[in-house]
Motif scaffolding. Structure first.
Motif, PDB file in Angstrom:
ATOM      1  N   LEU A   1       0.818  -1.208   0.000  1.00  0.00           N
ATOM      2  CA  LEU A   1       0.000   0.000   0.000  1.00  0.00           C
ATOM      3  C   LEU A   1       0.855   1.262   0.000  1.00  0.00           C
ATOM      4  O   LEU A   1       1.953   1.290   0.549  1.00  0.00           O
ATOM      5  N   ASP A   2       0.318   2.308  -0.642  1.00  0.00           N
ATOM      6  CA  ASP A   2       1.015   3.587  -0.683  1.00  0.00           C
ATOM      7  C   ASP A   2       1.238   4.097   0.734  1.00  0.00           C
ATOM      8  O   ASP A   2       0.380   3.926   1.618  1.00  0.00           O
ATOM      9  N   GLU A   3       2.363   4.731   0.944  1.00  0.00           N
ATOM     10  CA  GLU A   3       2.706   5.228   2.278  1.00  0.00           C
ATOM     11  C   GLU A   3       1.653   6.201   2.781  1.00  0.00           C
ATOM     12  O   GLU A   3       1.232   7.118   2.077  1.00  0.00           O
ATOM     13  N   GLY A   4       1.201   5.969   3.997  1.00  0.00           N
ATOM     14  CA  GLY A   4       0.221   6.844   4.624  1.00  0.00           C
ATOM     15  C   GLY A   4      -1.224   6.544   4.260  1.00  0.00           C
ATOM     16  O   GLY A   4      -2.134   7.211   4.763  1.00  0.00           O
ATOM     17  N   SER A   5      -1.454   5.538   3.395  1.00  0.00           N
ATOM     18  CA  SER A   5      -2.828   5.253   2.957  1.00  0.00           C
ATOM     19  C   SER A   5      -3.469   4.089   3.712  1.00  0.00           C
ATOM     20  O   SER A   5      -4.656   3.842   3.562  1.00  0.00           O
ATOM     21  N   THR A   6      -2.690   3.386   4.521  1.00  0.00           N
ATOM     22  CA  THR A   6      -3.183   2.152   5.145  1.00  0.00           C
ATOM     23  C   THR A   6      -4.133   2.421   6.298  1.00  0.00           C
ATOM     24  O   THR A   6      -3.812   3.177   7.218  1.00  0.00           O
ATOM     25  N   GLU A   7      -5.301   1.806   6.240  1.00  0.00           N
ATOM     26  CA  GLU A   7      -6.258   1.831   7.348  1.00  0.00           C
ATOM     27  C   GLU A   7      -6.644   0.389   7.663  1.00  0.00           C
ATOM     28  O   GLU A   7      -7.410  -0.227   6.932  1.00  0.00           O
ATOM     29  N   VAL A   8      -6.094  -0.144   8.736  1.00  0.00           N
ATOM     30  CA  VAL A   8      -6.405  -1.525   9.116  1.00  0.00           C
ATOM     31  C   VAL A   8      -7.805  -1.560   9.721  1.00  0.00           C
ATOM     32  O   VAL A   8      -8.137  -0.763  10.612  1.00  0.00           O
ATOM     33  N   LEU A   9      -8.635  -2.456   9.240  1.00  0.00           N
ATOM     34  CA  LEU A   9     -10.006  -2.563   9.726  1.00  0.00           C
ATOM     35  C   LEU A   9     -10.048  -3.329  11.042  1.00  0.00           C
ATOM     36  O   LEU A   9      -9.350  -4.338  11.201  1.00  0.00           O
ATOM     37  N   ALA A  10     -10.866  -2.859  11.953  1.00  0.00           N
ATOM     38  CA  ALA A  10     -11.022  -3.540  13.235  1.00  0.00           C
ATOM     39  C   ALA A  10     -11.585  -4.939  13.001  1.00  0.00           C
ATOM     40  O   ALA A  10     -12.485  -5.117  12.170  1.00  0.00           O
ATOM     41  N   PRO A  11     -11.058  -5.940  13.694  1.00  0.00           N
ATOM     42  CA  PRO A  11     -11.551  -7.313  13.472  1.00  0.00           C
ATOM     43  C   PRO A  11     -13.020  -7.447  13.859  1.00  0.00           C
ATOM     44  O   PRO A  11     -13.453  -6.898  14.877  1.00  0.00           O
ATOM     45  N   PRO A  12     -13.812  -8.151  13.058  1.00  0.00           N
ATOM     46  CA  PRO A  12     -15.230  -8.341  13.391  1.00  0.00           C
ATOM     47  C   PRO A  12     -15.398  -9.290  14.562  1.00  0.00           C
ATOM     48  O   PRO A  12     -14.515 -10.086  14.867  1.00  0.00           O
ATOM     49  N   ARG A  13     -16.535  -9.207  15.202  1.00  0.00           N
ATOM     50  CA  ARG A  13     -16.816 -10.079  16.330  1.00  0.00           C
ATOM     51  C   ARG A  13     -17.292 -11.441  15.819  1.00  0.00           C
ATOM     52  O   ARG A  13     -18.035 -11.542  14.858  1.00  0.00           O
ATOM     53  N   ALA A  14     -16.819 -12.479  16.479  1.00  0.00           N
ATOM     54  CA  ALA A  14     -17.231 -13.844  16.131  1.00  0.00           C
ATOM     55  C   ALA A  14     -17.250 -14.677  17.405  1.00  0.00           C
ATOM     56  O   ALA A  14     -16.512 -14.400  18.359  1.00  0.00           O
TER      57      ALA A  14
ATOM     58  N   VAL B   1      -6.785 -10.607   8.364  1.00  0.00           N
ATOM     59  CA  VAL B   1      -6.784  -9.170   8.680  1.00  0.00           C
ATOM     60  C   VAL B   1      -7.032  -8.382   7.400  1.00  0.00           C
ATOM     61  O   VAL B   1      -6.419  -8.650   6.350  1.00  0.00           O
ATOM     62  N   ASN B   2      -7.919  -7.387   7.473  1.00  0.00           N
ATOM     63  CA  ASN B   2      -8.232  -6.528   6.331  1.00  0.00           C
ATOM     64  C   ASN B   2      -7.670  -5.127   6.511  1.00  0.00           C
ATOM     65  O   ASN B   2      -7.558  -4.624   7.633  1.00  0.00           O
ATOM     66  N   ALA B   3      -7.359  -4.492   5.403  1.00  0.00           N
ATOM     67  CA  ALA B   3      -6.967  -3.081   5.410  1.00  0.00           C
ATOM     68  C   ALA B   3      -7.417  -2.454   4.100  1.00  0.00           C
ATOM     69  O   ALA B   3      -7.447  -3.111   3.057  1.00  0.00           O
ATOM     70  N   ARG B   4      -7.768  -1.190   4.161  1.00  0.00           N
ATOM     71  CA  ARG B   4      -8.052  -0.434   2.945  1.00  0.00           C
ATOM     72  C   ARG B   4      -6.924   0.559   2.718  1.00  0.00           C
ATOM     73  O   ARG B   4      -6.230   0.958   3.662  1.00  0.00           O
ATOM     74  N   GLY B   5      -6.705   0.909   1.471  1.00  0.00           N
ATOM     75  CA  GLY B   5      -5.637   1.841   1.141  1.00  0.00           C
ATOM     76  C   GLY B   5      -5.573   2.037  -0.357  1.00  0.00           C
ATOM     77  O   GLY B   5      -6.549   1.780  -1.079  1.00  0.00           O
ATOM     78  N   THR B   6      -4.421   2.466  -0.855  1.00  0.00           N
ATOM     79  CA  THR B   6      -4.246   2.655  -2.294  1.00  0.00           C
ATOM     80  C   THR B   6      -2.949   2.005  -2.760  1.00  0.00           C
ATOM     81  O   THR B   6      -1.982   1.908  -2.003  1.00  0.00           O
ATOM     82  N   ILE B   7      -2.953   1.542  -4.006  1.00  0.00           N
ATOM     83  CA  ILE B   7      -1.755   1.043  -4.682  1.00  0.00           C
ATOM     84  C   ILE B   7      -1.545   1.919  -5.909  1.00  0.00           C
ATOM     85  O   ILE B   7      -2.372   1.907  -6.829  1.00  0.00           O
ATOM     86  N   HIS B   8      -0.480   2.708  -5.907  1.00  0.00           N
ATOM     87  CA  HIS B   8      -0.244   3.681  -6.983  1.00  0.00           C
ATOM     88  C   HIS B   8      -1.479   4.554  -7.182  1.00  0.00           C
ATOM     89  O   HIS B   8      -1.887   4.847  -8.314  1.00  0.00           O
ATOM     90  N   GLY B   9      -2.097   4.966  -6.073  1.00  0.00           N
ATOM     91  CA  GLY B   9      -3.241   5.868  -6.128  1.00  0.00           C
ATOM     92  C   GLY B   9      -4.578   5.205  -6.390  1.00  0.00           C
ATOM     93  O   GLY B   9      -5.606   5.875  -6.366  1.00  0.00           O
ATOM     94  N   GLN B  10      -4.600   3.905  -6.614  1.00  0.00           N
ATOM     95  CA  GLN B  10      -5.840   3.192  -6.895  1.00  0.00           C
ATOM     96  C   GLN B  10      -6.370   2.538  -5.618  1.00  0.00           C
ATOM     97  O   GLN B  10      -5.656   1.779  -4.964  1.00  0.00           O
ATOM     98  N   ARG B  11      -7.620   2.803  -5.300  1.00  0.00           N
ATOM     99  CA  ARG B  11      -8.200   2.291  -4.061  1.00  0.00           C
ATOM    100  C   ARG B  11      -8.336   0.772  -4.094  1.00  0.00           C
ATOM    101  O   ARG B  11      -8.758   0.193  -5.090  1.00  0.00           O
ATOM    102  N   VAL B  12      -8.007   0.146  -2.972  1.00  0.00           N
ATOM    103  CA  VAL B  12      -8.129  -1.303  -2.840  1.00  0.00           C
ATOM    104  C   VAL B  12      -8.509  -1.646  -1.406  1.00  0.00           C
ATOM    105  O   VAL B  12      -8.311  -0.853  -0.482  1.00  0.00           O
ATOM    106  N   VAL B  13      -9.042  -2.840  -1.237  1.00  0.00           N
ATOM    107  CA  VAL B  13      -9.188  -3.455   0.079  1.00  0.00           C
ATOM    108  C   VAL B  13      -8.398  -4.761   0.014  1.00  0.00           C
ATOM    109  O   VAL B  13      -8.559  -5.546  -0.931  1.00  0.00           O
TER     110      VAL B  13
END
Length: 287
Positions: free
Chosen positions: A68-81, A112-124
């Protein structure tokens, strides 16, 4: 840089009275060629052996950092199970095994999930961690997979999954196996939303995970020489009474027989994913 400089950097330049690292924390023995490699050098090379290109297993934090692009990473909180729904016990209680795995990895479970960008393109991105109970698939992994799909649909972004698993989590019995059809339905929701599902197979991927979401990608990528299998080599040989090829159940074998689309070196993976995403999402972005 000379080996002496590497040693000095690794243990703080031999500063008198300073903290030093034990020898076993300085070196790593490559599982591919047996060469001793400085841990710092290995880390700088994205945990790929500089001598034989063997890809070591890595976890979610490293994956996110490398992709992921630097500064774009947002790790998602783990869901409850539900935890230990069957009150399972073998040589240890399942609850105790979970505590041990969480303490050693710092993660709540094996996905573990995270959202962010790769070369400016949004991904999860969803990453399966083999260090957490062999990346085994239980209810928490199923919940996290669905969470990743839902986040991708919300962001109108592709969902990229890195698989690494020994299969279903035996301590959860049928509840673990139910995550196979559940993840399949989630992937269909992603397709209904017109979004790509990309799979990167890493070492090892096997069992119920291999029979489910690991092989359902719109694009199937694998790291070099990864072990990819539904069941063990010896089990197959004993069943069919034949000797299998030496490269059987490897990334290269799968590529040669048309089961995956490409084998990509870890250092090239970020750029390759950006290219694939550009092809798959270019028309949608233009619209």
């Amino acid at each position: 840089m000379s080996w002496l400089s590497n040693v000095r950097n690794a243990i703080g330049g031999f500063v008198p009275g300073g903290k030093t690292q034990a020898p076993d924390t300085l070196w790593h023995k490559c599982k591919g060629c047996g060469t001793m490699v400085f841990n710092k050098e290995l880390e700088e090379n994205q945990f790929v052996c500089p001598n034989c290109d063997h890809h070591e297993r890595i976890g979610p934090k490293e994956r996110f950092a490398y992709l992921l692009d630097e500064g774009s990473t947002e790790v998602l909180a783990p869901p409850r199970a539900a935890e230990d729904p069957l009150k399972f016990r073998d040589s240890k209680r399942y609850a105790d095994r979970l505590k041990t795995a969480r303490a050693s990895t710092g993660e709540q479970d094996a996905f573990v999930n995270a959202r962010g960008t790769i070369h400016g393109q949004r991904v999860v991105i969803g990453v399966q961690d083999f260090a957490f109970m062999g990346g085994s698939m239980g209810q928490a992994v199923g919940e996290a997979f669905v969470q990743g799909v839902e986040a991708a649909i919300k962001d109108r972004a592709p969902f990229i999954v890195f698989t690494a698993s020994g299969g279903a989590r035996m301590q959860e019995g049928i509840l673990s196996l139910m995550q196979m059809p559940r993840s399949t339905v989630a992937i269909q929701l992603l397709h209904d939303a017109g979004l790509p599902y990309i799979v990167v197979l890493t070492d090892p991927t096997s069992g119920g995970v291999m029979a489910a979401y690991a092989m359902l990608g719109d694009v199937q990528i694998a790291e070099p020489k990864a072990t990819l299998a539904f069941t063990g080599r010896r089990v197959i040989e004993n069943t069919i009474r034949e000797k299998l090829p030496e490269d059987f159940q490897t990334s290269e074998y799968y590529l040669e027989h048309g089961l995956i689309d490409m084998v990509v070196h870890r250092r090239e993976l970020r750029d390759r994913l950006a290219t694939v995403i550009g092809y798959l999402c270019g028309e949608r972005r233009a619209a």
